[in-house]
Design an enzyme around this catalytic site. Structure first.
Site, mmCIF file in Angstrom:
data_model
loop_
_atom_site.group_PDB
_atom_site.id
_atom_site.type_symbol
_atom_site.label_atom_id
_atom_site.label_comp_id
_atom_site.label_asym_id
_atom_site.label_seq_id
_atom_site.Cartn_x
_atom_site.Cartn_y
_atom_site.Cartn_z
ATOM 1 C CD GLU A 73 -3.042 -1.114 2.446
ATOM 2 O OE1 GLU A 73 -4.036 -1.329 2.350
ATOM 3 O OE2 GLU A 73 -2.083 -1.378 3.393
ATOM 4 C CD GLU A 95 -3.036 -6.685 3.958
ATOM 5 O OE1 GLU A 95 -2.733 -5.828 3.876
ATOM 6 O OE2 GLU A 95 -3.258 -7.360 2.980
#
Length: 258
Positions: A114, A134
């Site tokens: 990210e 995740e």
């Protein structure tokens, strides 16, 4: 005095922001995010900096969010202190006036990807692995992995990483447009620096304006970019000078549209 967690340095026209938590592979916690935000402010204000590198110290680029830092937070604190604040810092990076290049000298997973996605360009060394793991530990990408990453890489590629658990090599990431260039191990910083130097040789105002216009088209930002472009244009006109001079002299301005 403790060493800075994130530093900014200037080398001619190139700014270098370095994550300095190598013992944790530069995993991000709240102090790291605060230091990153401050370093980005320094980069934006540095005179003569026309391109900025984002890199990690040691063997890693950024291992993402430090699980130990967020695992004990309450749901409310996780939402506000972790997710929303991380978004603010990553948005700051995405909207930096100068073009940015992420130097992926180590794996970019989860929050690390990210962070890289918030940059304009990404140079990955051959050994690097890239993905959004995740959901394997029961959480979701929280720092725009399902938003900015989709805009920049495409929804299907993000699905394959976030839902399917695929981890891409640097070569595969290049094919899929997740990274822009692949460098030999240990050569990422050199390649990124050479690229940044070429960017720095271009017209700085035109480059900044082009970056803003692309951000608008991409949906990265709209209101602020529109007002920044319009205000920059107005600041170059004779009308502004006439208005300011008249204000100081407490007179009615005479505009000429020059």
């Amino acid at each position: 005095m403790a060493e800075a967690l994130v530093t900014f340095e200037q080398d001619g026209a190139i700014g270098i922001v370095t994550l300095r938590r190598p013992e944790k592979f530069n995993a991000l916690d709240i102090p790291m995010l605060r230091a990153l935000e401050a370093a980005l402010d320094d980069a934006e204000l540095a005179e003569g900096v026309r391109a900025v590198l984002i890199r990690g110290e040691g063997k890693g680029f950024c291992a993402g969010g430090d699980v130990e830092a967020w695992a004990q937070l309450s749901a409310a604190d996780f939402q506000v202190q972790w997710v929303r604040y991380g978004h603010r810092v990553f948005d700051r990076l995405a909207r930096l006036r100068q073009p940015t290049i992420a130097v992926l000298s180590g794996h970019a997973l989860g929050g690390g990807l990210e962070l890289a996605a918030a940059c304009d360009f990404r140079v990955a060394e051959t050994q690097v692995k890239i993905g959004f793991p995740e959901t394997s530990i029961g959480v979701v990408p929280g720092w725009s992995g399902t938003q900015r990453a989709v805009r920049r890489f495409g929804a299907q590629i993000v699905r394959r990483m976030a839902l399917g658990g695929e981890i891409f090599s640097a070569g595969d990431a290049l094919v899929h447009g997740i990274v822009d260039r692949v460098a030999e191990t240990g050569k990422g910083s050199d390649d990124a620096r050479a690229w940044a130097q070429k960017i720095a040789e271009r017209g700085p105002l035109a480059t900044e304006a082009a970056k803003l216009m692309i951000a608008v088209a991409e949906g990265e930002e709209s209101a602020a970019a529109t007002e920044a472009l319009a205000s920059g244009f107005i600041a170059l006109t004779g009308d502004l000078k006439a208005g300011v001079d008249a204000f100081k002299a407490k007179q009615k301005p005479e505009f000429s549209r020059s």
